[in-house]
Write an enzyme that holds these catalytic residues in place. Structure first.
Site, mmCIF file in Angstrom:
data_model
loop_
_atom_site.group_PDB
_atom_site.id
_atom_site.type_symbol
_atom_site.label_atom_id
_atom_site.label_comp_id
_atom_site.label_asym_id
_atom_site.label_seq_id
_atom_site.Cartn_x
_atom_site.Cartn_y
_atom_site.Cartn_z
ATOM 1 N N SER A 1 0.951 -1.304 -0.168
ATOM 2 C CA SER A 1 -0.169 -0.062 0.118
ATOM 3 C C SER A 1 0.988 1.160 0.150
ATOM 4 O O SER A 1 2.076 1.216 0.473
ATOM 5 C CB SER A 1 -0.977 -0.030 1.224
ATOM 6 O OG SER A 1 -1.549 1.187 1.374
ATOM 7 N N TYR B 1 -2.430 -0.812 10.078
ATOM 8 C CA TYR B 1 -2.295 -1.221 8.678
ATOM 9 C C TYR B 1 -1.269 -0.796 7.969
ATOM 10 O O TYR B 1 -0.498 -1.453 7.348
ATOM 11 C CB TYR B 1 -3.796 -0.674 8.074
ATOM 12 C CG TYR B 1 -3.658 -0.837 6.510
ATOM 13 C CD1 TYR B 1 -4.296 -1.904 6.055
ATOM 14 C CD2 TYR B 1 -3.587 0.304 5.692
ATOM 15 C CE1 TYR B 1 -4.352 -2.501 4.883
ATOM 16 C CE2 TYR B 1 -3.531 -0.108 4.226
ATOM 17 C CZ TYR B 1 -4.286 -1.190 3.774
ATOM 18 O OH TYR B 1 -4.240 -1.472 2.436
#
Ligand SMILES: [Zn+2]
Length: 732
Positions: free
Chosen positions: A600, A613
């Site tokens: 990401s 995350y």
């Protein structure tokens, strides 16, 4: 045995004809209808095999005069799925007039240049600009002076046609109704032979083509269909009454391993086997273990009969001149013994194949094509077939299953005879066959490649699965939600179809996509899923992981401790387990491959509230580098790093979308649709990028395709940002 068509009761095939359907069709559609019915049963004709025809009245577009047009199934295509477009149309009188052209050649006969030259002449007799190319079987239909002709490759009839005393058996089964003719390669001469037989035997209704199949005729289409079924049924009944079962193969020498052991052994050996067979070009496998095939591979006579090879030309073009029988004892030998014996068997097979090529080649023969077997027979385990695609290996499996039935029939009533090697060679390396291979469209970029996509149940993973199938790959769609994985598979199959071949009894892996459930954070789940991929396709080339987990902070903006653990388990440990388990297969296969993870942009852009995350994705970025080193030089490891993909993402449920809109001070209504809310958020994210574009699953799929393909064959250890351009996300 002299049964009339009206009283014969069919025992081995079904009459599917419905007058109500047929009567609503025009004459050409009726031919298509008849063909589809005949093609729907593999015992009547094999996939892609056999052809049908009708001589129909038409008006000549040039003269306005009435003419007779021969409609005959053209080159390529399959009777089961044939449409009007699969039928060539020729002026019947002009086709017959080609006999005069042929007569002017000095040297004529089967396998002469004159005979091959006639094939190019059929196009000159085309009626009404029909672009469908006539096949080499066209004169078989055109020269038979009856309106409707069916040429099938029925298992029962090929058993008779390959029996040592096939001529006697034909007479015994059919009396004068079906005439025997010795093996002759399909072409102009065989057409003339059939014309001659029809003149000599005006009462005959069919011909048994030695070593090949059946051809029969009638002046009415319904009657022709019914006759075809009845003739096949008579042969099948004759054989059924004399069937020796496994005794036809000398009885059982080995027993089939229990199901779980059989599967475990195959899964252990298949990737290695694929690696050995794929050194020049990748192949995809199909496992077949129907009772008939198992009875054969376990039998005493299997080595001798397998060595004889197959007979019907359609069969051996796929199954090769002979299969490889591996002399493995399922009671005593283990998987390593199997590999050793396979290894020796493959070397011997290649030597035999080269010797066959050298012994039979002619000065103008095309170059030798690959010397690997396409059919591998293993006692206790079954049969593994290989081909350039899943469809091809599946059809090859179907053909050898037919061949086993043929041998059982022939050996029960007589003895089985294969086509002489010289005849087989002259078909395998026929100039026309070579030209057909050359005309094939180029293979797609990811053809022959097997990809597992973990996380394929939604969003990016689903888009990746779809994209890779479009590029020619076969794909296992894997997801924690088995139902979602199957939905992905079904949606793609719905678009591309299951391909040709029999999807059914004993064949592994139905089509080009399968859906499997597995939780990638559990090693045993991952292993079971990858084993399923191996069982379905024979190995694995690439693995793409798109699955991930976003844990939202609580109302105080904190990630609960368990959320931290879940994040690292899903975003770091899971991808590692997948890589580790896949590597077990890659190491056995010894072929190049790749792994693509999904990290990401957040891995380099710290954000308030999402630190579990973000830090887990930062670890995933480093996992890419570690794995790239660990799996080099064979496996390339890269990642795509999306910025927030809202569209289709399972990570953006409604409440997270609303929370994000609230965070950025954007408006939202409680009764507003999900789509509208997501759209607003996606627009907001797009506006933050340098290129001002929303990031979609398709964008990620495109990047994954690039990383998997040979286009980036020299790139490993890299993370590719697919984020619309975020300066904060620039790697440094
Ligand atoms: Zn044929």
């Amino acid at each position: 045995m002299d049964a009339s068509p009206d009283t014969h009761t069919l025992r081995h095939c079904a009459d599917l004809w419905e007058d109500a359907v047929a009567d609503a069709l025009d004459p050409v559609q009726r031919l298509v209808y008849r063909s589809n019915l005949l093609g729907s049963d593999w015992r009547i004709t094999n996939t892609g095999g056999g052809n049908t025809s009708a001589k129909l009245a038409a008006t000549d577009p040039l003269t306005g005069e009435p003419v007779t047009v021969l409609w005959v199934k053209g080159s390529g295509g399959d009777l089961r799925t044939a449409t009007r477009g699969n039928f060539a149309s020729l002026y019947q009188d002009r086709l017959l007039a080609l006999q005069d052209v042929y007569a002017r050649f000095g040297e004529r006969g089967a396998k002469t240049a004159a005979e091959d030259a006639m094939v190019a002449m059929y196009a000159h007799t085309t009626f009404s600009l029909n672009p469908c190319a006539p096949s080499i079987d066209t004169p078989l239909h055109g020269f038979i002076p009856y309106r409707h002709v069916d040429h099938m490759h029925p298992v029962a009839c090929i058993a008779v046609a390959t029996a040592k005393d096939g001529a006697r058996l034909t007479r015994e089964i059919y009396g004068d109704e079906v005439i025997w003719t010795d093996w002759q390669r399909p072409g102009f001469e065989l057409g003339l032979t059939l014309q001659h037989i029809c003149r000599q035997h005006p009462e005959a209704r069919g011909v048994m083509l030695g070593g090949h199949g059946l051809i029969n005729w009638a002046d009415d289409d319904r009657a022709c269909y019914r006759l075809t079924l009845r003739l096949i049924d008579q042969a099948a009944e004759y054989l059924a009454r004399r069937d020796l079962g496994a005794r036809a193969f000398g009885g059982a020498k080995y027993e089939t391993l229990p199901e779980s052991e059989r599967r475990t052994t195959l899964v252990q050996v298949l990737p290695w086997m694929r690696g050995r067979l794929s050194r020049e070009q990748l192949v995809i496998g199909t496992v077949e273990a129907s009772d008939g095939v198992l009875a054969f591979v376990n039998s005493h006579e299997a080595p001798r009969l397998a060595e004889l090879g197959t007979s019907c030309p359609d069969h051996f073009l796929r199954t090769k001149i002979k299969p490889l029988y591996v002399d493995w004892d399922p009671r005593r030998d283990d998987a390593d013994d199997l590999k050793r014996k396979l290894d020796a068997g493959l070397d011997r097979y290649r030597e035999d194949y080269t010797a066959y090529y050298e012994a039979c080649k002619r000065p103008d023969s095309p170059a030798m094509r690959g010397g690997n077997p396409t059919v591998i027979l293993i006692p206790g385990l079954g049969m593994v077939t290989w081909g350039k695609s899943k469809s091809e290996s599946r059809v090859t499996g179907e053909f050898y299953r037919c061949a086993v039935e043929v041998m059982r029939g022939a050996e029960s009533v007589s003895s089985y005879t294969a086509l002489p090697r010289r005849e087989a060679f002259d078909i395998e390396y026929w100039a026309l066959e070579e030209a057909k291979l050359r005309r094939m469209p180029p293979e797609k970029e990811l053809a022959r490649q097997i990809v597992a996509v973990v996380g394929a149940g939604s969003g990016i993973g689903r888009a990746v699965a779809d994209r890779l199938v479009r590029e020619g790959a076969v794909v296992a769609a894997i997801d924690r939600h088995a139902v979602a994985a199957k939905e992905t598979a079904d949606a793609i199959i719905g678009r591309v179809g299951v391909g040709i071949g029999v999807a059914g009894s004993g064949l592994s892996g139905a089509g080009d996509v399968i859906g499997l459930g597995a939780d990638m954070t559990r090693r045993e789940d991952v292993r079971a899923a990858l084993d399923d991929v191996v069982f379905a396709y024979g190995g694995i080339d690439h693995v793409v992981v798109t699955a991930g987990l976003y844990v939202a902070p609580d109302t105080a903006g904190r990630i609960p401790d368990a959320g931290w653990e879940d994040s690292f388990r899903a975003n770091v440990i899971g991808p590692y387990l997948v890589a580790d388990e896949a590597n077990r297969l890659w190491a056995a296969q010894e072929l190049p491959g790749s792994l693509v993870l999904t990290t990401s942009v957040n891995a380099v852009v710290p954000k308030t509230g999402s630190f579990a995350y973000d830090t887990s994705k930062a670890a995933a970025n480093h996992l890419v580098r570690e794995l790239a080193i660990a799996l080099a030089p064979r496996i390339r490891v890269n990642a795509v790093a999306p910025a927030t993909v809202v569209e289709g993402s399972a990570m953006f449920p409604r409440d997270r979308v609303i929370a994000s809109l609230a965070k950025y001070g954007l408006p939202y209504g409680d009764d507003e649709s999900d789509e509208s809310l997501r759209g607003r958020l996606a627009e907001f994210y797009a506006d933050r990028t340098l290129t001002k574009q929303a990031i979609t699953p398709a964008d990620q799929a495109e990047a994954v395709f690039l990383l998997v393909s040979r286009r980036l064959a020299k790139t490993t250890g890299q993370v590719l940002q697919v984020d619309g351009g975020l300066e904060g996300g620039f790697l440094r």
